[in-house]
Design a protein around this motif. Structure first.
Motif, PDB file in Angstrom:
ATOM      1  N   ASN A  59       0.826  -1.210   0.000  1.00  0.00           N
ATOM      2  CA  ASN A  59       0.000   0.000   0.000  1.00  0.00           C
ATOM      3  C   ASN A  59       0.859   1.258   0.000  1.00  0.00           C
ATOM      4  OD1 ASN A  59      -3.104  -0.583   0.360  1.00  0.00           O
ATOM      5  ND2 ASN A  59      -2.054  -2.115   1.586  1.00  0.00           N
ATOM      6  N   LEU A  60       2.003   1.215   0.658  1.00  0.00           N
ATOM      7  CA  LEU A  60       2.908   2.355   0.616  1.00  0.00           C
ATOM      8  C   LEU A  60       3.491   2.544  -0.792  1.00  0.00           C
ATOM      9  CD1 LEU A  60       4.843   2.052   3.997  1.00  0.00           C
ATOM     10  CD2 LEU A  60       3.369   3.937   3.286  1.00  0.00           C
ATOM     11  N   ILE A  61       3.785   1.436  -1.460  1.00  0.00           N
ATOM     12  CA  ILE A  61       4.274   1.522  -2.840  1.00  0.00           C
ATOM     13  C   ILE A  61       3.245   2.219  -3.727  1.00  0.00           C
ATOM     14  CG2 ILE A  61       4.861   0.172  -4.892  1.00  0.00           C
ATOM     15  CD1 ILE A  61       6.105  -1.900  -3.000  1.00  0.00           C
ATOM     16  N   GLU A  62       1.995   1.821  -3.569  1.00  0.00           N
ATOM     17  CA  GLU A  62       0.938   2.427  -4.380  1.00  0.00           C
ATOM     18  C   GLU A  62       0.743   3.902  -4.023  1.00  0.00           C
ATOM     19  OE1 GLU A  62      -1.844   2.826  -7.273  1.00  0.00           O
ATOM     20  OE2 GLU A  62      -0.510   1.114  -6.902  1.00  0.00           O
ATOM     21  N   HIS A  63       0.809   4.218  -2.725  1.00  0.00           N
ATOM     22  CA  HIS A  63       0.650   5.609  -2.286  1.00  0.00           C
ATOM     23  C   HIS A  63       1.777   6.495  -2.832  1.00  0.00           C
ATOM     24  CE1 HIS A  63      -0.083   9.062   0.318  1.00  0.00           C
ATOM     25  NE2 HIS A  63       1.183   8.990   0.703  1.00  0.00           N
ATOM     26  N   VAL A  64       3.015   6.026  -2.733  1.00  0.00           N
ATOM     27  CA  VAL A  64       4.161   6.791  -3.234  1.00  0.00           C
ATOM     28  C   VAL A  64       4.075   6.949  -4.748  1.00  0.00           C
ATOM     29  CG1 VAL A  64       6.666   6.734  -3.522  1.00  0.00           C
ATOM     30  CG2 VAL A  64       5.665   6.187  -1.312  1.00  0.00           C
ATOM     31  N   TRP A  65       3.613   5.914  -5.432  1.00  0.00           N
ATOM     32  CA  TRP A  65       3.497   5.979  -6.888  1.00  0.00           C
ATOM     33  C   TRP A  65       2.462   7.020  -7.308  1.00  0.00           C
ATOM     34  CZ3 TRP A  65       5.952   5.095 -11.118  1.00  0.00           C
ATOM     35  CH2 TRP A  65       5.286   5.004 -12.335  1.00  0.00           C
ATOM     36  N   GLN A  66       1.319   7.058  -6.609  1.00  0.00           N
ATOM     37  CA  GLN A  66       0.291   8.052  -6.930  1.00  0.00           C
ATOM     38  C   GLN A  66       0.800   9.464  -6.685  1.00  0.00           C
ATOM     39  OE1 GLN A  66      -2.487   7.411  -8.505  1.00  0.00           O
ATOM     40  NE2 GLN A  66      -2.104   5.191  -8.446  1.00  0.00           N
ATOM     41  N   GLN A  67       1.551   9.656  -5.590  1.00  0.00           N
ATOM     42  CA  GLN A  67       2.140  10.966  -5.326  1.00  0.00           C
ATOM     43  C   GLN A  67       3.163  11.331  -6.403  1.00  0.00           C
ATOM     44  OE1 GLN A  67       1.310  13.132  -2.856  1.00  0.00           O
ATOM     45  NE2 GLN A  67      -0.355  11.708  -2.361  1.00  0.00           N
ATOM     46  N   HIS A  68       3.890  10.355  -6.862  1.00  0.00           N
ATOM     47  CA  HIS A  68       4.890  10.576  -7.919  1.00  0.00           C
ATOM     48  C   HIS A  68       4.207  11.018  -9.215  1.00  0.00           C
ATOM     49  CE1 HIS A  68       8.445   9.973 -10.413  1.00  0.00           C
ATOM     50  NE2 HIS A  68       7.740   9.162 -11.182  1.00  0.00           N
ATOM     51  N   LEU A  69       3.079  10.398  -9.565  1.00  0.00           N
ATOM     52  CA  LEU A  69       2.360  10.767 -10.773  1.00  0.00           C
ATOM     53  C   LEU A  69       1.788  12.178 -10.666  1.00  0.00           C
ATOM     54  CD1 LEU A  69       0.458   7.463 -11.609  1.00  0.00           C
ATOM     55  CD2 LEU A  69       2.575   8.341 -12.638  1.00  0.00           C
ATOM     56  N   LEU A  70       1.303  12.535  -9.456  1.00  0.00           N
ATOM     57  CA  LEU A  70       0.741  13.878  -9.282  1.00  0.00           C
ATOM     58  C   LEU A  70       1.835  14.945  -9.402  1.00  0.00           C
ATOM     59  CD1 LEU A  70      -1.761  13.317  -6.320  1.00  0.00           C
ATOM     60  CD2 LEU A  70      -2.320  13.726  -8.717  1.00  0.00           C
ATOM     61  N   ASN A  71       3.000  14.653  -8.840  1.00  0.00           N
ATOM     62  CA  ASN A  71       4.082  15.634  -8.903  1.00  0.00           C
ATOM     63  C   ASN A  71       4.633  15.799 -10.309  1.00  0.00           C
ATOM     64  OD1 ASN A  71       3.914  16.030  -6.140  1.00  0.00           O
ATOM     65  ND2 ASN A  71       5.443  14.464  -5.667  1.00  0.00           N
ATOM     66  N   ASP A  72       4.579  14.725 -11.076  1.00  0.00           N
ATOM     67  CA  ASP A  72       5.039  14.831 -12.471  1.00  0.00           C
ATOM     68  C   ASP A  72       4.025  15.550 -13.349  1.00  0.00           C
ATOM     69  OD1 ASP A  72       7.320  13.575 -11.750  1.00  0.00           O
ATOM     70  OD2 ASP A  72       6.824  11.627 -12.642  1.00  0.00           O
TER      71      ASP A  72
END
Length: 236
Positions: free
Chosen positions: A223-236
């Motif tokens: 779940n942390l992997i998915e959370h960090v990935w979603q934050q990464h997509l938003l920042n990009d």
């Protein structure tokens, strides 16, 4: 995330010969004493354990550590949080690969299989550098622990190390570098003290089982992997 956990070696150049087997390591020139510490992102050292005989690696120190005593005694405060829509009841520490797959630890990957894991690996390893920075600051401020120690008495070594840690935290608080609210202490009802001995043993067994649960460890990591990935997509 409660902090990052790791260990630091302090070389003991004048360790008595009879104790070399307890404090020696093959990859170290001299016997060493290990310091286990939990450090927050503002370099505040909130847990420290020093001077454990026979502690030649991080796992041996962890087995002697008092870090989870309040949790096992069922008097630690609940810190529920939500990640990726999933609720967890207990906080966690960032750790490196040597630590076990417990519910209280979030580790990185040796090899990232895809882009999601690679992003999480970079974020986790970057955040876990707080504890390495804290060790560097300690050794930079107090040169006595930056060089091999020459004292003979173990109790003196323990007092030196804990004194340096206390002074380090005092400097952070005095210079207002400590970002967390250090002055507040948690209030947790000590309900466990009113239980019978059998009930306390059962509560400790239950907490130990939850602490060492590999499924919770994997669930939290995913779940942390998915959370960090979603934050990464938003920042990009």
């Amino acid at each position: 995330m409660l902090g990052s956990i790791d260990c630091m070696h302090w070389e003991w150049i004048n360790c008595p010969k009879a104790w070399h087997g307890q404090f020696g390591r093959g990859d170290k020139k001299y016997p060493t004493i290990m310091l286990e510490a939990v450090v927050s992102y503002d370099l505040w050292i909130c847990h420290a354990l020093f001077e454990v005989a026979g502690a030649n690696n991080d796992l041996t120190v962890l087995n002697h550590s008092l870090l989870f005593d309040d949790l096992l005694d069922d008097i630690a405060p609940l810190v529920p949080f939500e990640v990726n829509g999933v609720t967890f009841e207990k906080g966690y520490y960032l750790a490196d690969g040597i630590y076990p797959q417990w519910a209280a630890f979030v580790k990185s990957f040796t090899v990232a299989r895809d882009e999601r894991n690679a992003v999480f690996k970079r974020r986790q390893e970057s955040a876990r550098k707080d504890v390495e920075r804290a060790f560097g600051v300690l050794q930079g401020r107090w040169h006595i622990i930056a060089q091999p120690v020459r004292a003979w008495i173990v109790n003196k070594l323990r007092r030196i190390m804990y004194t340096c840690i206390i002074l380090h935290n005092m400097i952070l608080k005095n210079q207002k570098f400590a970002l967390s609210d250090i002055g507040d202490t948690y209030i947790c009802p000590r309900a466990n003290l009113a239980r019978t001995w059998i009930e306390r043993c059962e509560a400790q067994r239950k907490q130990a089982k939850e602490l060492c649960d590999k499924q919770t460890h994997a669930k939290l990591q995913l779940n942390l992997i998915e959370h960090v990935w979603q934050q990464h997509l938003l920042n990009d």
